[in-house]
Write an enzyme that holds these catalytic residues in place. Structure first.
Site, short mmCIF file in Angstrom:
data_model
loop_
_atom_site.label_atom_id
_atom_site.label_comp_id
_atom_site.label_asym_id
_atom_site.label_seq_id
_atom_site.Cartn_x
_atom_site.Cartn_y
_atom_site.Cartn_z
N HIS A 66 14.85 65.83 -12.35
CA HIS A 66 14.70 66.15 -10.92
C HIS A 66 14.66 67.66 -10.67
O HIS A 66 15.12 68.14 -9.64
CB HIS A 66 15.82 65.51 -10.09
N ASN A 144 15.63 56.68 -5.79
CA ASN A 144 14.25 56.97 -6.13
C ASN A 144 13.31 56.33 -5.12
O ASN A 144 13.72 55.55 -4.27
CB ASN A 144 13.91 56.45 -7.54
#
EC number: 1.11.1.6
Length: 532
Positions: A66, A144
């Protein structure tokens, strides 16, 4: 004999035995130790804790995963009910109780595998992390865009990410690494089906779903709990990219999703999402053909409907990207009263790893940074550590007392607002998979729900990546896809056979473009999608 020359007398078999960093042979690298096959994990999971804490420290200062992200400020507005029922029936969390109540939020969107300057057009899950600054302290809902995940046991997480990253020798991306690992992880078939369809490349962040992925619990004032899954549904609609569209964007713009979000907010076109929950009673549900705590599975919305509980509006861009977006720190363990953990193994592993990563990456006192600090009073006896700037830690209390309990006007425990939720376990401590794995059924269901454009794109993308893999890996995946759906497996097999004819004797390292003519190409700009 010199001790460092051990390879001179070790057998070939011994050289390939996996050990931990203490040299202990690892006999089970697939399952954490839990109370029963689906119970909570335990703190003495030494191998897992050593493995995941080392993994958390593999990169500095960029996030291991990320790293590429964009963010914005806004608010969450509660509806005061869940569906047509009072929300207090299910949870005592304050931020949900009153219709119209607004809670400030900060959201960070991200890609997962690429570095901080990688293109936002890559095929990759997208992170969707929301920090709620509630009156009871922060709540982080970390998830997500896709509603499921590749694995169900956290012990496999470092290996999974390693397989997705570039080759450690050549530093070149190699899809065979990923497909090799996942071929030994059959529960990943469902996620692979989503990832290599158009759902694997959202068109932008505004038109992207979000999900908590894992199963959590809600707890009411009586200590009664239900299982819950969280879903963010964009009011702008859902839009994904086909591979050739992503390729065209990447030629001229590595930052298209960040730019789209920033410019939309600047012009007052504030993106909105509705927060929906699915609710299930807190038991193992033997009537289902899967375990409801399995993060590789979807809950059927026909049986467990999406119930709206509030909406989120993003209406302010960051003033300083590094101070806000880059230093924003989230953790799945950051819950408020009325919210709780389920025994989802992946969730319990993430809960340790996320906050441990933030302490390492940002610093011991990362929660003192404005972007991470709660907007309510903080009173703690935890102190010191690098970059602790507070001179007076707990105003109004005895400064000489940094411990509890005490009779000298130190901090005191808060009164309980409801009964504790007390789940009961009667099981042995084991290393074992859950009983109802059912790794392929939902992948087949998902494939059959795809329209023709999504199916064509899925087959094309899978073939273009699998064609560089060894025959053994290809055969394993054809088997998985066939078990999911006969047509699915047959089309991948036929595509690989066509690609092999095109590639001829050129070998594994032939450019993937050489076999593109063997695939059916879906046309059109962008793909509008329904909710899954």
């Amino acid at each position: 004999m010199d001790s460092q020359a051990g390879t001179n007398y070790e057998s070939t078999e011994a050289r390939h035995i996996l050990t931990d960093r203490q040299g202990h042979p690892i006999t089970d690298n697939q399952n954490v130790r839990t109370v029963g096959s689906r119970g909570p994990t335990t703190l003495e999971n030494y191998h897992f804790l050593e493995k995941i804490s080392h993994f958390d420290r593999e990169r500095i200062p960029e996030r291991v995963v990320h790293a590429r992200g964009a963010g914005a400020h806004g608010y969450f507005e509660a509806y005061g009910k869940v569906g047509d029922e009072p929300i207090a029936k299910y949870t005592r969390a304050k931020l949900f109780q009153e219709a119209g109540k607004r809670t400030p939020v900060f959201v960070r969107f991200s890609t997962v595998i690429g570095g901080g300057e990688s293109p936002e057009t890559l095929r990759d899950p997208r992170g969707f992390a929301v920090k709620f600054y509630t009156e009871d302290g922060n709540w982080d809902l970390v998830g997500n865009n896709l509603k499921i995940f590749f694995i169900r046991d956290p012990l496999k997480f470092p290996d999974m990410v390693h397989s997705f990253k570039p080759d450690p020798v050549s530093k070149l991306p190699d899809p065979e690494r990923m497909f090799d690992f996942l071929s030994q992880t059959p529960e990943s078939t469902h996620m692979v089906t989503f990832l290599f369809s158009p759902w694997g490349i959202p068109a932008n962040y505004r038109q992207m779903q979000g999900s908590g992925v894992n199963t959590y619990k809600w707890v009411n004032k009586d200590g009664e709990a239900v299982l819950v899954k969280y879903h963010w549904e964009p009011k702008q609609g859902i839009k994904n990219l086909l591979q050739h569209e992503a390729d065209e964007i990447q030629k001229t713009n590595y930052n298209h999703a960040t730019q789209d979000l920033y410019e939309a907010i600047e012009r007052g076109d504030y993106p909105e999402w509705e927060l929906c929950v699915q609710i299930m009673s807190d038991d193992d549900h033997p009537e289902l053909d899967f375990d409801p705590l399995d993060p590789t599975k979807l809950w059927d919305p026909e049986k467990f409907p999406f119930l709206p509980v509030g909406k989120m509006v993003l209406n302010r861009n960051p003033e300083n990207y590094f101070a806000e977006v880059e230093q924003a720190a989230f953790g799945t363990g950051v819950l408020v009263d009325g919210l709780d953990f389920s025994d989802d193994k992946l969730l319990q592993g993430r809960t340790f790893s996320y906050s441990d990563t933030q302490r390492y990456r940002v610093g011991t006192n990362y929660l003192q940074l404005p972007i991470n600090a709660p907007k309510t009073k903080v009173a703690t006896n935890q102190r010191g550590g690098q970059m602790d700037y507070r001179v007076v830690h707990n105003p109004g209390t005895n400064p000489h007392v940094d411990y509890e309990p005490s009779t000298k006007e130190g901090l005191k425990e808060a009164d309980k607002r409801g009964k504790d939720h007390e789940p009961h376990y009667d099981a042995n401590l084991v290393r074992r998979k859950i009983e109802r794995t059912n790794d392929f059924a939902q992948a087949g269901d998902t494939y059959r729900k795809f329209d023709d454009v999504e199916k064509n794109e899925l087959i094309s993308n899978l073939v273009n990546n699998l064609k560089v893999c060894s025959p053994k890996i290809q055969e394993t995946w054809i088997s998985y896809f066939t078990q999911a759906d006969e047509e699915y497996g047959r089309r991948v097999k036929e595509g690989l056979e066509a690609a092999k004819r095109e590639m001829g004797a050129a070998g594994k390292h032939t450019s993937t473009a050489d076999a593109d003519q063997a695939m059916d190409k879906a046309k059109g700009m962008g793909h509008e999608s329904d909710r899954y």
